[in-house]
Design a protein around this motif. Structure first.
Motif, short mmCIF file in Angstrom:
data_model
loop_
_atom_site.label_atom_id
_atom_site.label_comp_id
_atom_site.label_asym_id
_atom_site.label_seq_id
_atom_site.Cartn_x
_atom_site.Cartn_y
_atom_site.Cartn_z
N ARG A 179 0.83 -1.20 0.00
CA ARG A 179 0.00 0.00 0.00
C ARG A 179 0.86 1.25 0.00
N ASN A 180 0.31 2.33 -0.51
CA ASN A 180 0.99 3.62 -0.48
C ASN A 180 1.14 4.06 0.97
N PRO A 181 2.37 4.15 1.50
CA PRO A 181 2.53 4.50 2.91
C PRO A 181 2.19 5.95 3.23
N VAL A 182 2.07 6.81 2.22
CA VAL A 182 1.74 8.20 2.48
C VAL A 182 0.31 8.34 2.97
N ASP A 183 -0.61 7.56 2.38
CA ASP A 183 -2.01 7.66 2.79
C ASP A 183 -2.62 6.30 3.16
N ASP A 184 -1.77 5.26 3.29
CA ASP A 184 -2.21 3.92 3.66
C ASP A 184 -3.34 3.44 2.76
N THR A 185 -3.13 3.58 1.46
CA THR A 185 -4.17 3.24 0.48
C THR A 185 -3.65 2.20 -0.49
N LYS A 186 -4.52 1.25 -0.84
CA LYS A 186 -4.24 0.31 -1.93
C LYS A 186 -4.56 1.03 -3.24
N MET A 187 -3.55 1.24 -4.05
CA MET A 187 -3.71 2.07 -5.23
C MET A 187 -4.80 1.56 -6.16
N ASN A 188 -4.90 0.24 -6.31
CA ASN A 188 -5.89 -0.31 -7.23
C ASN A 188 -7.29 -0.35 -6.62
N ARG A 189 -7.55 0.58 -5.72
CA ARG A 189 -8.91 0.85 -5.24
C ARG A 189 -9.20 2.35 -5.36
N ALA A 190 -8.32 3.08 -6.05
CA ALA A 190 -8.42 4.55 -6.09
C ALA A 190 -8.87 5.10 -7.43
N TYR A 191 -9.10 4.24 -8.43
CA TYR A 191 -9.46 4.71 -9.77
C TYR A 191 -10.93 5.06 -9.86
N PRO A 192 -11.30 6.09 -10.63
CA PRO A 192 -10.48 6.84 -11.59
C PRO A 192 -9.63 7.94 -10.99
N GLY A 193 -9.63 8.10 -9.67
CA GLY A 193 -8.75 9.06 -9.04
C GLY A 193 -9.37 10.44 -8.91
N ASN A 194 -8.57 11.34 -8.34
CA ASN A 194 -8.98 12.73 -8.11
C ASN A 194 -7.71 13.58 -8.13
N GLU A 195 -7.60 14.46 -9.08
CA GLU A 195 -6.36 15.24 -9.23
C GLU A 195 -6.13 16.20 -8.08
N ASN A 196 -7.13 16.43 -7.24
CA ASN A 196 -6.98 17.28 -6.06
C ASN A 196 -7.13 16.49 -4.76
N GLY A 197 -7.03 15.17 -4.84
CA GLY A 197 -7.29 14.32 -3.69
C GLY A 197 -6.03 13.91 -2.95
N THR A 198 -6.09 12.72 -2.36
CA THR A 198 -4.95 12.17 -1.61
C THR A 198 -3.83 11.80 -2.55
N SER A 199 -2.71 11.40 -1.99
CA SER A 199 -1.57 10.98 -2.80
C SER A 199 -1.97 9.91 -3.80
N SER A 200 -2.64 8.86 -3.34
CA SER A 200 -3.03 7.75 -4.23
C SER A 200 -4.04 8.21 -5.27
N GLU A 201 -5.00 9.04 -4.86
CA GLU A 201 -6.01 9.53 -5.79
C GLU A 201 -5.38 10.38 -6.89
N ARG A 202 -4.36 11.17 -6.55
CA ARG A 202 -3.70 12.00 -7.56
C ARG A 202 -2.91 11.13 -8.55
N ILE A 203 -2.21 10.12 -8.04
CA ILE A 203 -1.49 9.21 -8.94
C ILE A 203 -2.48 8.46 -9.82
N ALA A 204 -3.58 7.99 -9.23
CA ALA A 204 -4.60 7.30 -10.02
C ALA A 204 -5.17 8.19 -11.10
N ALA A 205 -5.43 9.46 -10.78
CA ALA A 205 -5.99 10.38 -11.77
C ALA A 205 -5.02 10.60 -12.93
N ALA A 206 -3.74 10.75 -12.61
CA ALA A 206 -2.75 11.00 -13.66
C ALA A 206 -2.58 9.78 -14.57
N THR A 207 -2.54 8.59 -13.97
CA THR A 207 -2.38 7.38 -14.79
C THR A 207 -3.68 7.04 -15.51
N PHE A 208 -4.82 7.37 -14.93
CA PHE A 208 -6.10 7.12 -15.60
C PHE A 208 -6.24 8.00 -16.84
#
Length: 319
Positions: A97-126
């Motif tokens: 899991r992403n240790p910055v926000d304790d999130t499993k990245m493959n539960r964060a899609y489609p993401g949020n460009e203004n969200g948590t660390s994982s949500e921002r990465i998910a948004a960019a890759t999505f």
């Protein structure tokens, strides 16, 4: 036409690598995901691939490491976009899991460009993924032991289900799990945008496993050939498809001794594993509830009462 992804930019007939900036680390320094663009000399479809959205799942990174040097843009029709490591923070510390926000990245899609660390990465890759016609999200069964499979996660009633199944069959691991996945998976979110997407789950190990990596490399080239990126023909072989799992936990604490090999066909009542004391004394035997395939098991032998031990895939057919 020049194609860009982050700082990677390639004209037809070129390959380039670079970084897709997605934020800053805790010392305020910008960081980016490693990306590549392979722009074929001829026009065609676009394939997006990514690996390590779970930071300890390295077999997909091994696949990309071996695939890219073998790609010659002069032989390719279309474009290949690659994010080599998605879960940057987890990869750095070899965690799931992403240790910055304790999130499993493959539960964060489609993401949020203004969200948590994982949500921002998910948004960019999505955003990058949804530029493509096909998506391969390379995974493995974390550090458990698991057969090589491809997962179709959109659900059997989804309008793109048949297209996702075709992509899974083209990849050609031999085993397909056809079961609707949890919200937030890339393979759930991207089909909603009209893009066939699958999760190749390339075994399971600590570090990486060369056998599973070779299977993944073969699968990527199967896809590239089947969909016309490369010249040639691929024979779509029948796949064994499972629609669900039965999971088994330890009835007692102790040491697990498996009675089945990965990929073995089991029948209801067959012994799956035994729990023993450190002195080899039997404490319990656990049997299969249904017919199926011995699909996944824990790696370490020591277990506490109720701890996960293994899974049997059920509702099996060939397609």
């Amino acid at each position: 036409m020049t194609t860009t992804l982050g700082t990677a930019s390639a004209r037809p007939g070129e390959i380039d690598t670079g970084r897709l900036e997605v934020g800053e680390t805790r010392d305020g320094h910008p960081f980016g995901l490693p990306v590549a663009v392979i722009n074929g000399e001829r026009s065609g479809k676009t394939l997006y691939m990514q690996a390590a959205s779970d930071g300890d799942e390295l077999n997909g990174v091994g696949v990309i490491q071996r695939v890219v040097p073998r790609l010659d843009p002069a032989e390719i029709a279309g474009t290949i976009l690659i994010v080599g490591i998605v879960n940057y923070h987890a990869f750095q510390v070899a965690e799931h899991r992403n240790p910055v926000d304790d999130t499993k990245m493959n539960r964060a899609y489609p993401g949020n460009e203004n969200g948590t660390s994982s949500e921002r990465i998910a948004a960019a890759t999505f955003e990058a993924a949804t530029r493509a016609d096909l998506i391969l999200d390379l995974h493995q069964g974390s550090t458990s032991r698991m057969i090589n499979e491809v997962r179709v996660r959109c659900g059997t009633r989804h309008r793109l289900h048949d297209e996702c199944l075709e992509l899974a069959k083209a990849f050609g691991c031999g085993y397909v799990l056809d079961q609707k996945g949890p919200d937030g998976q890339l393979a759930r979110a991207a089909p909603n945008e009209g893009i066939p997407t699958v999760d190749p789950e390339l075994g399971g190990c600590v570090g990486w496993d060369e056998t599973s990596i070779r299977k993944g490399v073969e699968g990527v080239f199967n896809v590239l050939t089947h969909y016309g990126f490369l010249d040639g023909d691929v024979s779509l072989e029948p796949q064994t498809r499972a629609h669900g799992f039965e999971q088994f936990g330890a009835p007692n604490g102790g040491l697990v001794r498996f009675k089945q090999e990965l990929g073995a066909r089991v029948r209801s009542g067959d012994t799956l594993f035994e729990v023993t004391t450190p002195f080899g004394e039997s404490k319990a035997e656990v049997t299969a509830d249904s017919n199926g395939i011995f699909w996944r098991s824990r790696r370490l032998p020591q277990v506490a009462t109720g701890e996960y031990v293994c899974s049997v895939a059920t509702d099996i057919n060939t397609y």
